[in-house]
Scaffold this motif. Structure first.
Motif, PDB file in Angstrom:
ATOM      1  N   PHE A 179       8.955  -4.724 -16.328  1.00  0.00           N
ATOM      2  CA  PHE A 179       8.753  -3.532 -15.506  1.00  0.00           C
ATOM      3  C   PHE A 179       7.671  -3.745 -14.450  1.00  0.00           C
ATOM      4  N   ASP A 180       6.639  -4.515 -14.789  1.00  0.00           N
ATOM      5  CA  ASP A 180       5.616  -4.849 -13.790  1.00  0.00           C
ATOM      6  C   ASP A 180       6.230  -5.658 -12.647  1.00  0.00           C
ATOM      7  N   ASP A 181       7.041  -6.652 -13.017  1.00  0.00           N
ATOM      8  CA  ASP A 181       7.705  -7.474 -12.000  1.00  0.00           C
ATOM      9  C   ASP A 181       8.672  -6.622 -11.173  1.00  0.00           C
ATOM     10  N   LEU A 182       9.392  -5.751 -11.830  1.00  0.00           N
ATOM     11  CA  LEU A 182      10.333  -4.873 -11.129  1.00  0.00           C
ATOM     12  C   LEU A 182       9.584  -3.938 -10.177  1.00  0.00           C
ATOM     13  N   GLY A 183       8.459  -3.409 -10.605  1.00  0.00           N
ATOM     14  CA  GLY A 183       7.638  -2.550  -9.755  1.00  0.00           C
ATOM     15  C   GLY A 183       7.119  -3.285  -8.534  1.00  0.00           C
ATOM     16  N   ARG A 184       6.650  -4.524  -8.730  1.00  0.00           N
ATOM     17  CA  ARG A 184       6.186  -5.318  -7.598  1.00  0.00           C
ATOM     18  C   ARG A 184       7.330  -5.617  -6.631  1.00  0.00           C
ATOM     19  N   LEU A 185       8.474  -5.947  -7.193  1.00  0.00           N
ATOM     20  CA  LEU A 185       9.639  -6.228  -6.366  1.00  0.00           C
ATOM     21  C   LEU A 185      10.035  -5.004  -5.549  1.00  0.00           C
ATOM     22  N   MET A 186       9.998  -3.829  -6.161  1.00  0.00           N
ATOM     23  CA  MET A 186      10.350  -2.597  -5.444  1.00  0.00           C
ATOM     24  C   MET A 186       9.323  -2.289  -4.356  1.00  0.00           C
ATOM     25  N   ASN A 187       8.051  -2.514  -4.646  1.00  0.00           N
ATOM     26  CA  ASN A 187       7.015  -2.309  -3.624  1.00  0.00           C
ATOM     27  C   ASN A 187       7.206  -3.263  -2.450  1.00  0.00           C
ATOM     28  N   ASP A 188       7.498  -4.514  -2.768  1.00  0.00           N
ATOM     29  CA  ASP A 188       7.741  -5.494  -1.706  1.00  0.00           C
ATOM     30  C   ASP A 188       8.957  -5.105  -0.874  1.00  0.00           C
ATOM     31  N   ALA A 189      10.010  -4.665  -1.545  1.00  0.00           N
ATOM     32  CA  ALA A 189      11.217  -4.249  -0.827  1.00  0.00           C
ATOM     33  C   ALA A 189      10.928  -3.043   0.057  1.00  0.00           C
ATOM     34  N   ALA A 190      10.132  -2.106  -0.432  1.00  0.00           N
ATOM     35  CA  ALA A 190       9.773  -0.932   0.364  1.00  0.00           C
ATOM     36  C   ALA A 190       8.943  -1.346   1.575  1.00  0.00           C
ATOM     37  N   SER A 191       8.042  -2.285   1.401  1.00  0.00           N
ATOM     38  CA  SER A 191       7.230  -2.773   2.519  1.00  0.00           C
ATOM     39  C   SER A 191       8.098  -3.453   3.568  1.00  0.00           C
ATOM     40  N   VAL A 192       9.033  -4.270   3.115  1.00  0.00           N
ATOM     41  CA  VAL A 192       9.941  -4.950   4.041  1.00  0.00           C
ATOM     42  C   VAL A 192      10.798  -3.927   4.780  1.00  0.00           C
ATOM     43  N   ALA A 193      11.312  -2.947   4.059  1.00  0.00           N
ATOM     44  CA  ALA A 193      12.141  -1.915   4.687  1.00  0.00           C
ATOM     45  C   ALA A 193      11.335  -1.130   5.719  1.00  0.00           C
ATOM     46  N   ASP A 194      10.087  -0.816   5.415  1.00  0.00           N
ATOM     47  CA  ASP A 194       9.236  -0.098   6.365  1.00  0.00           C
ATOM     48  C   ASP A 194       8.978  -0.955   7.601  1.00  0.00           C
TER      49      ASP A 194
END
Length: 83
Positions: free
Chosen positions: A8-23
């Motif tokens: 879940f920590d890895d998934l959370g980091r991945l989602m944050n990274d994806a959100a940053s890239v999308a932004d």
């Protein structure tokens, strides 16, 4: 740390990274779109609102002056005197 917690920590980091890239992609697209629209507007030779208002006021003033001159001319043609 348990296996599921790490997941879940890895998934959370991945989602944050994806959100940053999308932004970042969104901001880049907005910048490109804004630049393209500025080029289109500049190519259209649109007049600025302040220039339009100033010209409109000038034309109105000249229209009043022309009307006054017409009245004066009509008075002179009819042989009368203007005040």
């Amino acid at each position: 740390m348990t296996q599921s917690s790490k997941f879940f920590d890895d998934l959370g980091r991945l989602m944050n990274d994806a959100a940053s890239v999308a932004d970042g992609v969104r901001r880049e697209a907005e910048t490109a779109f804004r630049g393209q629209m500025e080029r289109v507007v500049n190519d259209l030779n649109l007049v600025k609102r302040e220039d339009y208002d100033a010209l409109r006021e000038l034309v109105a003033t000249q229209g009043e002056e022309i009307e006054a001159l017409r009245k004066e001319l009509d008075a002179l043609k009819s042989g009368g005197k203007t005040a």
